[in-house]
Structure formats: structure tokens, C-alpha cells
Design a protein around this motif. Sequence first.
Motif, short mmCIF file in Angstrom:
data_model
loop_
_atom_site.label_atom_id
_atom_site.label_comp_id
_atom_site.label_asym_id
_atom_site.label_seq_id
_atom_site.Cartn_x
_atom_site.Cartn_y
_atom_site.Cartn_z
N GLN A 92 -37.73 -23.33 -54.02
CA GLN A 92 -36.95 -24.42 -53.43
C GLN A 92 -36.68 -25.55 -54.42
O GLN A 92 -35.56 -26.07 -54.47
CB GLN A 92 -37.68 -24.98 -52.20
CG GLN A 92 -36.90 -26.07 -51.48
CD GLN A 92 -37.57 -26.51 -50.20
OE1 GLN A 92 -38.76 -26.30 -50.00
NE2 GLN A 92 -36.82 -27.12 -49.30
N ASP A 93 -37.67 -25.96 -55.18
CA ASP A 93 -37.51 -27.12 -56.06
C ASP A 93 -37.18 -26.73 -57.50
O ASP A 93 -37.26 -27.58 -58.40
CB ASP A 93 -38.78 -27.97 -56.04
CG ASP A 93 -39.07 -28.53 -54.65
OD1 ASP A 93 -38.09 -28.83 -53.93
OD2 ASP A 93 -40.25 -28.64 -54.29
N ALA A 94 -36.80 -25.49 -57.72
CA ALA A 94 -36.48 -25.04 -59.08
C ALA A 94 -35.02 -24.60 -59.15
O ALA A 94 -34.50 -24.00 -58.22
CB ALA A 94 -37.39 -23.88 -59.48
N ARG A 95 -34.40 -24.93 -60.25
CA ARG A 95 -33.05 -24.47 -60.52
C ARG A 95 -32.93 -24.19 -62.01
O ARG A 95 -33.77 -24.57 -62.80
CB ARG A 95 -32.00 -25.51 -60.09
CG ARG A 95 -31.71 -25.51 -58.58
CD ARG A 95 -31.10 -24.19 -58.13
NE ARG A 95 -30.90 -24.11 -56.70
CZ ARG A 95 -31.76 -23.60 -55.84
NH1 ARG A 95 -32.94 -23.16 -56.28
NH2 ARG A 95 -31.50 -23.53 -54.57
N GLY A 96 -31.88 -23.50 -62.37
CA GLY A 96 -31.67 -23.16 -63.76
C GLY A 96 -30.20 -22.91 -64.01
O GLY A 96 -29.36 -23.08 -63.11
N PRO A 97 -29.86 -22.49 -65.21
CA PRO A 97 -28.44 -22.32 -65.55
C PRO A 97 -27.81 -21.08 -64.96
O PRO A 97 -26.59 -20.96 -64.93
CB PRO A 97 -28.48 -22.23 -67.08
CG PRO A 97 -29.83 -21.64 -67.39
CD PRO A 97 -30.75 -22.24 -66.37
N PHE A 98 -28.63 -20.14 -64.46
CA PHE A 98 -28.10 -18.85 -64.04
C PHE A 98 -27.79 -18.84 -62.55
O PHE A 98 -28.51 -19.43 -61.74
CB PHE A 98 -29.09 -17.73 -64.39
CG PHE A 98 -29.53 -17.77 -65.83
CD1 PHE A 98 -28.61 -17.69 -66.87
CD2 PHE A 98 -30.86 -17.92 -66.16
CE1 PHE A 98 -29.00 -17.74 -68.19
CE2 PHE A 98 -31.28 -17.98 -67.48
CZ PHE A 98 -30.34 -17.90 -68.49
N GLU A 99 -26.74 -18.15 -62.19
CA GLU A 99 -26.30 -18.11 -60.80
C GLU A 99 -27.33 -17.42 -59.91
O GLU A 99 -27.83 -16.34 -60.24
CB GLU A 99 -24.97 -17.36 -60.71
CG GLU A 99 -24.37 -17.34 -59.32
CD GLU A 99 -23.03 -16.66 -59.27
OE1 GLU A 99 -22.38 -16.69 -58.21
OE2 GLU A 99 -22.60 -16.09 -60.30
N GLU A 100 -27.65 -18.04 -58.79
CA GLU A 100 -28.60 -17.46 -57.84
C GLU A 100 -27.88 -16.43 -56.98
O GLU A 100 -26.88 -16.74 -56.32
CB GLU A 100 -29.21 -18.56 -56.96
CG GLU A 100 -30.32 -18.06 -56.06
CD GLU A 100 -30.99 -19.19 -55.31
OE1 GLU A 100 -32.24 -19.25 -55.30
OE2 GLU A 100 -30.27 -20.01 -54.72
N SER A 101 -28.37 -15.20 -56.97
CA SER A 101 -27.66 -14.11 -56.30
C SER A 101 -28.41 -13.49 -55.14
O SER A 101 -27.81 -12.75 -54.35
CB SER A 101 -27.29 -13.02 -57.32
OG SER A 101 -28.43 -12.65 -58.10
N PHE A 102 -29.70 -13.76 -55.00
CA PHE A 102 -30.44 -13.11 -53.91
C PHE A 102 -30.05 -13.64 -52.54
O PHE A 102 -29.84 -12.84 -51.61
CB PHE A 102 -31.95 -13.23 -54.13
CG PHE A 102 -32.76 -12.49 -53.09
CD1 PHE A 102 -32.76 -11.10 -53.05
CD2 PHE A 102 -33.50 -13.18 -52.14
CE1 PHE A 102 -33.49 -10.41 -52.09
CE2 PHE A 102 -34.24 -12.50 -51.18
CZ PHE A 102 -34.22 -11.11 -51.16
N PRO A 103 -29.94 -14.96 -52.31
CA PRO A 103 -29.51 -15.42 -50.99
C PRO A 103 -28.15 -14.84 -50.56
O PRO A 103 -28.03 -14.41 -49.40
CB PRO A 103 -29.48 -16.95 -51.13
CG PRO A 103 -30.53 -17.23 -52.17
CD PRO A 103 -30.37 -16.10 -53.17
N PRO A 104 -27.13 -14.79 -51.43
CA PRO A 104 -25.89 -14.13 -51.01
C PRO A 104 -26.09 -12.65 -50.67
O PRO A 104 -25.44 -12.13 -49.76
CB PRO A 104 -24.96 -14.30 -52.21
CG PRO A 104 -25.47 -15.51 -52.91
CD PRO A 104 -26.95 -15.48 -52.73
N LEU A 105 -26.98 -11.97 -51.42
CA LEU A 105 -27.27 -10.58 -51.09
C LEU A 105 -27.87 -10.46 -49.70
O LEU A 105 -27.46 -9.59 -48.90
CB LEU A 105 -28.24 -9.99 -52.12
CG LEU A 105 -28.82 -8.61 -51.74
CD1 LEU A 105 -27.74 -7.53 -51.85
CD2 LEU A 105 -30.03 -8.27 -52.61
N VAL A 106 -28.82 -11.31 -49.36
CA VAL A 106 -29.46 -11.27 -48.04
C VAL A 106 -28.42 -11.52 -46.95
O VAL A 106 -28.41 -10.84 -45.91
CB VAL A 106 -30.60 -12.29 -47.95
CG1 VAL A 106 -31.15 -12.38 -46.53
CG2 VAL A 106 -31.72 -11.91 -48.92
N ASN A 107 -27.52 -12.47 -47.17
CA ASN A 107 -26.46 -12.73 -46.19
C ASN A 107 -25.55 -11.51 -46.03
O ASN A 107 -25.14 -11.17 -44.91
CB ASN A 107 -25.64 -13.95 -46.62
CG ASN A 107 -26.43 -15.24 -46.52
OD1 ASN A 107 -27.40 -15.34 -45.77
ND2 ASN A 107 -26.02 -16.24 -47.28
#
Length: 283
Positions: A92-107
Motif C-alpha cells: 500500500q505505501d510503496a510505489r516505484g517507476p514500474f507499472e503495477e499490473s496485478f490489480p488490473p489482472l485481478v479485475n
Amino acid sequence: MHCGSPTLGNSTRSSRRQPATCASLLLLLLALLALASAGQIAALPLGRAQSLEIGRKVWQNECNGSVAGLTSWNSGENFASLGIGHFIWYPQDARGPFEESFPPLVNFISARGAKLPEFLLAGRQLGCPWRSRIEFSRAKASPQMRQLRQFLADTVDLQAEFLVERLSNSLPKMLAAAQPADQALIQQRFNRLLLSAAGCYALVDYVNFKGEGVLATERYRGQGWGLLQVLSTMQDSGGDSVGEFARAAKVVLARRVANSPAERHEKRWLPGWLNRIDTYTRH
């Protein structure tokens, strides 16, 4: 569609219609591209078995085709890598330069009727429940991790569909990011690669592996390393498009490593990346 282990089942599925295969999605993509390019795209010589092989190859590339490898957290990274495509999930409190893809996969999976583990239903918008690689490793045998691993094992087919859908969405993004003078060339190279099973695999794998190349955050010294950059680096000799794509990908990845911050030690990853690119030309 079941890519890999014969133990994979459908225990997490609710009643739903049979999902479209990778082949049908790729054929739909071709139809859309054909409309965009005045019908200049030939029929894709890709049967169902070859489409399933794309999913298996991506799974093999990311985690040796193992169920255990479906839940990973790599050293030096601040996110979990999950599923056949090692989709990124930040705490939750971490981010980085790379696109987050797991939440879209779950959706994507949920929209197709698959039953989600309770902890994903309750907290999928809150971020990865394990805050560090140490926590993730300690939870390897926990009920939540077992549920997650089973969920990923049971939805390999839908993950493969998600990979193909990402490719289908990548061309408009790349054309929007490219210089107007380069747009036609980018589309032509993309289309030529789609005309073979090996080219489709290369495109699906690379865009999952290193992204579209359109995000400003995915740059070192102003230079990206995604699919757009590989297509831009290709040379048009009229020969083997897949071989030329592989050559250009190696140039782009070597440049990424040369431009990367010293503290990331990315040189350690380059041999594995280049070996992965070599799979594009093994027929």
C-alpha cells in the motif's frame, strides 16, 4: 485453456461461459488492425495449440513453468511478482517507476466470473498485504499465500488472455507516444511481427516483460526500454522480422543496463534477459 501443469484445475471458478482463447483474441486484434491499415494484414497462421504455447512460454520465462514460482518477490525489489507474467503488486505505501499490473489482472479475471480468494475480495485495492520481501518469504506457507498460489494456478488461461489483451492495447499507446513521422513505421513493424506465431510470441512476451515503453517513469537518462523502443531500433532489411526484433531488443536492454543507476546492479540481470530474448528465434 490450461498452460502447463496437468494438476491445474477450475476449483476457483464460478459458473461462467467458456472464455475466449488466445487464438480468438489474436484474430480479433488482427481484424482491428486490418481495419486500421486498409486491409493490408494477412491472416494470422496461428492455431489454438500455438496460442496456448505463448502462455506456456511466458510462464516458463518468468518462473520456469512452476506453480511455486507463481508467487515471487525478487531480491532488490519493493514489490511482489505474481502469476505467469510476474505481474507487479506494490504494498500500500510503496510505489516505484514500474507499472503495477496485478490489480488490473485481478479485475480482468474477476470480470470473467472467476472466484477470488477472500483476502483479495476484501483488500485488493489496499495493496499487497506483505510489506517487504522478508514478510513475503515468511508467509510462504500461510493460508493466504496458499490461496493466492491456488488462485493463480487455476486461472492460467485467463492470465494468458490478459497478456494478449495488453498487447492489443499497446499499439494505440505506442503510436500516441511516437513522433508523427515514425508512427507508420512503428505500425508496419508491429503488423509484420503479427504475421507469424514466433512474432506474436515475441510481442506478447516483450510487452509483458518490459512494457510498452511509453511511461516517463520507465526511463533511464531519458531513454526507455519497452516495446516502442525495440520497434524504433529495428532495421528494415526485408529479412527475418523476428530475428531483427530480437537483435533490436538486445541493443535496447544493453542500453538500459548501461544507463541504469549503479546502486541497482542491473548488469546481473542482463544475461538472463538476453537468454529470454533468444527464445524468440527458437522455432
